[in-house]
Write a protein that holds these residues in place. Structure first.
Motif, PDB file in Angstrom:
ATOM      1  N   ARG A  74      61.417  90.897 -29.355  1.00 15.01           N
ATOM      2  CA  ARG A  74      61.366  91.543 -30.669  1.00 15.01           C
ATOM      3  C   ARG A  74      59.939  91.958 -31.032  1.00 15.01           C
ATOM      4  O   ARG A  74      59.718  93.013 -31.624  1.00 15.01           O
ATOM      5  CB  ARG A  74      61.965  90.620 -31.723  1.00 15.01           C
ATOM      6  CG  ARG A  74      63.485  90.499 -31.574  1.00 15.01           C
ATOM      7  CD  ARG A  74      64.120  89.788 -32.752  1.00 15.01           C
ATOM      8  NE  ARG A  74      63.723  88.389 -32.864  1.00 15.01           N
ATOM      9  CZ  ARG A  74      64.287  87.399 -32.204  1.00 15.01           C
ATOM     10  NH1 ARG A  74      65.289  87.636 -31.363  1.00 15.01           N
ATOM     11  NH2 ARG A  74      63.879  86.160 -32.377  1.00 15.01           N
ATOM     12  N   LEU A  75      58.948  91.141 -30.655  1.00 15.53           N
ATOM     13  CA  LEU A  75      57.553  91.516 -30.899  1.00 15.53           C
ATOM     14  C   LEU A  75      57.156  92.746 -30.081  1.00 15.53           C
ATOM     15  O   LEU A  75      56.430  93.614 -30.561  1.00 15.53           O
ATOM     16  CB  LEU A  75      56.622  90.351 -30.569  1.00 15.53           C
ATOM     17  CG  LEU A  75      56.581  89.210 -31.568  1.00 15.53           C
ATOM     18  CD1 LEU A  75      55.748  88.062 -31.019  1.00 15.53           C
ATOM     19  CD2 LEU A  75      56.020  89.682 -32.892  1.00 15.53           C
ATOM     20  N   ALA A  76      57.615  92.830 -28.833  1.00 16.75           N
ATOM     21  CA  ALA A  76      57.314  93.994 -27.989  1.00 16.75           C
ATOM     22  C   ALA A  76      57.913  95.258 -28.582  1.00 16.75           C
ATOM     23  O   ALA A  76      57.261  96.311 -28.614  1.00 16.75           O
ATOM     24  CB  ALA A  76      57.848  93.775 -26.571  1.00 16.75           C
ATOM     25  N   ALA A  95      60.079  83.636 -20.034  1.00 11.05           N
ATOM     26  CA  ALA A  95      60.691  82.654 -20.934  1.00 11.05           C
ATOM     27  C   ALA A  95      62.208  82.664 -20.838  1.00 11.05           C
ATOM     28  O   ALA A  95      62.854  81.628 -20.962  1.00 11.05           O
ATOM     29  CB  ALA A  95      60.260  82.937 -22.371  1.00 11.05           C
ATOM     30  N   TYR A  97      63.841  79.175 -27.268  1.00 13.73           N
ATOM     31  CA  TYR A  97      63.440  80.575 -27.145  1.00 13.73           C
ATOM     32  C   TYR A  97      64.675  81.451 -27.278  1.00 13.73           C
ATOM     33  O   TYR A  97      65.636  81.301 -26.543  1.00 13.73           O
ATOM     34  CB  TYR A  97      62.757  80.849 -25.796  1.00 13.73           C
ATOM     35  CG  TYR A  97      62.402  82.304 -25.648  1.00 13.73           C
ATOM     36  CD1 TYR A  97      61.350  82.843 -26.357  1.00 13.73           C
ATOM     37  CD2 TYR A  97      63.149  83.149 -24.846  1.00 13.73           C
ATOM     38  CE1 TYR A  97      61.035  84.182 -26.265  1.00 13.73           C
ATOM     39  CE2 TYR A  97      62.842  84.486 -24.738  1.00 13.73           C
ATOM     40  CZ  TYR A  97      61.781  84.999 -25.457  1.00 13.73           C
ATOM     41  OH  TYR A  97      61.482  86.324 -25.374  1.00 13.73           O
ATOM     42  N   GLN A 128      62.144  86.005 -29.153  1.00 11.25           N
ATOM     43  CA  GLN A 128      61.085  86.346 -30.088  1.00 11.25           C
ATOM     44  C   GLN A 128      60.080  87.329 -29.477  1.00 11.25           C
ATOM     45  O   GLN A 128      59.644  88.267 -30.143  1.00 11.25           O
ATOM     46  CB  GLN A 128      60.321  85.094 -30.549  1.00 11.25           C
ATOM     47  CG  GLN A 128      61.146  84.077 -31.277  1.00 11.25           C
ATOM     48  CD  GLN A 128      61.627  82.948 -30.388  1.00 11.25           C
ATOM     49  OE1 GLN A 128      61.988  83.164 -29.233  1.00 11.25           O
ATOM     50  NE2 GLN A 128      61.647  81.738 -30.933  1.00 11.25           N
ATOM     51  N   LEU A 129      59.720  87.122 -28.212  1.00 12.04           N
ATOM     52  CA  LEU A 129      58.738  87.984 -27.564  1.00 12.04           C
ATOM     53  C   LEU A 129      59.279  89.397 -27.367  1.00 12.04           C
ATOM     54  O   LEU A 129      58.533  90.372 -27.487  1.00 12.04           O
ATOM     55  CB  LEU A 129      58.319  87.386 -26.225  1.00 12.04           C
ATOM     56  CG  LEU A 129      57.592  86.050 -26.325  1.00 12.04           C
ATOM     57  CD1 LEU A 129      57.469  85.401 -24.962  1.00 12.04           C
ATOM     58  CD2 LEU A 129      56.225  86.242 -26.951  1.00 12.04           C
ATOM     59  N   ALA A 147      56.121  88.201 -20.573  1.00 10.87           N
ATOM     60  CA  ALA A 147      56.289  86.856 -21.101  1.00 10.87           C
ATOM     61  C   ALA A 147      57.747  86.593 -21.475  1.00 10.87           C
ATOM     62  O   ALA A 147      58.265  85.488 -21.278  1.00 10.87           O
ATOM     63  CB  ALA A 147      55.381  86.649 -22.310  1.00 10.87           C
ATOM     64  N   HIS A 148      58.421  87.615 -22.012  1.00  9.53           N
ATOM     65  CA  HIS A 148      59.842  87.465 -22.343  1.00  9.53           C
ATOM     66  C   HIS A 148      60.662  87.197 -21.088  1.00  9.53           C
ATOM     67  O   HIS A 148      61.517  86.312 -21.062  1.00  9.53           O
ATOM     68  CB  HIS A 148      60.367  88.710 -23.044  1.00  9.53           C
ATOM     69  CG  HIS A 148      61.857  88.801 -23.047  1.00  9.53           C
ATOM     70  ND1 HIS A 148      62.652  88.001 -23.837  1.00  9.53           N
ATOM     71  CD2 HIS A 148      62.701  89.572 -22.313  1.00  9.53           C
ATOM     72  CE1 HIS A 148      63.924  88.285 -23.607  1.00  9.53           C
ATOM     73  NE2 HIS A 148      63.974  89.232 -22.687  1.00  9.53           N
ATOM     74  N   LEU A 177      53.911  91.319 -23.465  1.00 13.00           N
ATOM     75  CA  LEU A 177      55.014  90.709 -24.205  1.00 13.00           C
ATOM     76  C   LEU A 177      56.321  90.775 -23.412  1.00 13.00           C
ATOM     77  O   LEU A 177      57.100  89.825 -23.405  1.00 13.00           O
ATOM     78  CB  LEU A 177      55.179  91.376 -25.566  1.00 13.00           C
ATOM     79  CG  LEU A 177      54.100  91.040 -26.597  1.00 13.00           C
ATOM     80  CD1 LEU A 177      54.184  91.987 -27.784  1.00 13.00           C
ATOM     81  CD2 LEU A 177      54.219  89.599 -27.040  1.00 13.00           C
TER      82      LEU A 177
END
Length: 96
Positions: free
Chosen positions: A61-63, A19, A55, A58-59, A15-16, A12
């Protein structure tokens, strides 16, 4: 447990960085949207993608959410993490 941390949280975060344009990738220069608003480490200005996707971290925050759910597995008397943790409730499967 350590594979979940490395693969889940690490994936994650990678990917962040892709992005958000943090990684140096040839030909990829994301542009921030012109909307004004407060920014912080978790709430960044939106980045507009060519396909219209916005974007805004979001990634990331998921991590953070996944890492916080995994933390109880590392609070042990021996220092060895539990092999499993309930991600919904954030408690180890083997508390004893």
């Amino acid at each position: 447990m350590d594979k979940t941390v490395i693969r889940g949280v690490g994936g994650l975060l990678s990917a962040h960085e892709f992005a958000a344009g943090i990684l140096p990738i040839n030909g990829y220069k994301p542009e921030s949207s012109k909307t004004s608003g407060k920014t912080s480490k978790l709430h960044q200005p939106s980045i507009l993608w060519p396909n219209g996707f916005k974007y805004n971290g979001q990634l990331l925050r998921l991590a953070l959410d996944l890492a916080e759910r995994l933390l109880p597995a590392f609070y042990t008397a021996t220092g060895m993490p539990y092999p499993r943790v309930n991600l919904r409730h954030g408690i180890p499967f083997y508390p004893n």
